[in-house]
Design an enzyme around this catalytic site. Structure first.
Site, mmCIF file in Angstrom:
data_model
loop_
_atom_site.group_PDB
_atom_site.id
_atom_site.type_symbol
_atom_site.label_atom_id
_atom_site.label_comp_id
_atom_site.label_asym_id
_atom_site.label_seq_id
_atom_site.Cartn_x
_atom_site.Cartn_y
_atom_site.Cartn_z
ATOM 1 N N LYS A 1 -0.576 4.185 -47.052
ATOM 2 C CA LYS A 1 0.110 3.795 -48.285
ATOM 3 C C LYS A 1 -0.754 2.902 -49.165
ATOM 4 C CE LYS A 1 4.800 4.942 -47.082
ATOM 5 N NZ LYS A 1 6.202 4.531 -46.906
ATOM 6 N N ARG B 1 5.703 6.540 -38.204
ATOM 7 C CA ARG B 1 5.543 7.807 -38.915
ATOM 8 C C ARG B 1 4.139 7.822 -39.530
ATOM 9 N NH1 ARG B 1 6.339 9.678 -44.200
ATOM 10 N NH2 ARG B 1 7.219 11.788 -44.368
#
Length: 304
Positions: A242, A277
């Protein structure tokens, strides 16, 4: 009470032929993006490659998805998370029909190709897409809007008796203090689930790193992740590749954020993450094993 001790007090999540034991290990969820515009650069649809209504294009995408998922499973993933719509900031929404066109052939093929113990989650906030995905072989609903985008989603999860992952999504949410904001959002989503008849043991929560949160807020959430354990549910953490990681590391692109992701995974496990995840399953599986050995005592030294 330590994070590991708290985790062991959670009852297992049991449904169909599946059983998730919380606190003994960290589960790894591998990401399969059936999109052309994933922020992480891992989307399986090539821009301009043609519509999935073309059998040749569809077959190629399905084959790539199966190969990727099989590799993830070989590397240690328990979950395969399939999504058909990019959720990156500024991404254009697609129709439910297009989302189904993307994910359903992939889920059918994965269910046929993967070992039966592998759990397939459908990453969607639309109840009809989730319904069709469950019919195609998915086993879990992963809702980035925490049951708030589609009023039928909670009832569907209850009806099918499957676990639902409730993510906090701060997009458009009036924020005051990020940890309390996320706690309030998740508590509200848990109430929606329970009111619809979803079993308490089948609710999983996700703080929603990067969904309407600033880089500073993301770091605060990661620093104080253990506070979410007060909600009494297993915790999924999705930080993989991210943008906050890229910013902290001086502007690195997504494919160079593996080490930064590893730091968030290790520290997340230390604060109680039960599922991570990730895009890079092989590397993160090693991080998980080492972290579990330290945090959960999930390793026995051989006799000397």
């Amino acid at each position: 009470m330590s994070v590991a001790a708290l985790a062991t007090t959670l009852p297992p999540t049991i449904w169909d032929r599946y059983r998730l034991e919380w606190g003994q290990r960290t589960y790894v969820m591998g990401i399969v993006n059936v999109t052309p515009d994933s922020f992480a650069g891992d989307g399986l649809l090539a821009t301009g490659a043609g519509a999935l209504s073309d059998p040749a294009v569809r077959d190629q995408v399905v084959q790539r998805a199966v190969a990727q998922a099989q590799e993830f499973v070989a590397q240690g993933a328990t979950f395969i998370d399939v999504g058909g719509e990019s959720t990156r900031p500024g991404a254009s929404p697609i129709s439910p029909a297009e989302e189904q066109e993307r994910v359903l052939p992939v889920i059918r093929a994965l269910r046929a190709a993967l070992p039966e113990e592998i759990i397939i989650s459908i990453d969607t906030y639309r109840a009809e897409v989730a319904r069709q995905a469950l019919e195609a072989g998915a086993n879990v609903i992963n809702d980035i809007w925490g049951l708030r985008a589609d009023p039928e989603m909670a009832a569907l999860a209850a009806e099918r008796g499957v676990p639902v992952i409730l993510m906090a999504n701060m997009r458009g949410f009036h924020k005051r203090e990020i940890v309390s904001d996320v706690l309030r959002f998740l508590a509200g989503s848990i109430e929606i689930a329970l009111a619809a008849g979803v079993a308490w043991e089948r609710i999983i929560i996700d703080p929603g790193i990067g969904f309407g949160t600033t880089p500073e807020e993301n770091l605060i959430l990661l620093r104080r992740l253990s506070e979410l354990r007060s909600l009494g549910r297993p915790l999924l953490l999705g930080t993989s590749r991210k943008s906050t990681i890229g910013l902290v590391l001086g502007g690195l692109p997504p494919h160079e954020r593996v080490e930064g992701t590893a730091a968030t995974v290790a520290l997340g496990i230390a604060q109680g993450a039960d599922i991570v995840r990730v895009h890079d399953v092989r590397e993160m599986m090693r991080v998980v094993k080492m972290s579990d050995a330290i945090v959960r005592g999930a390793f026995s030294l051989p006799n000397s």
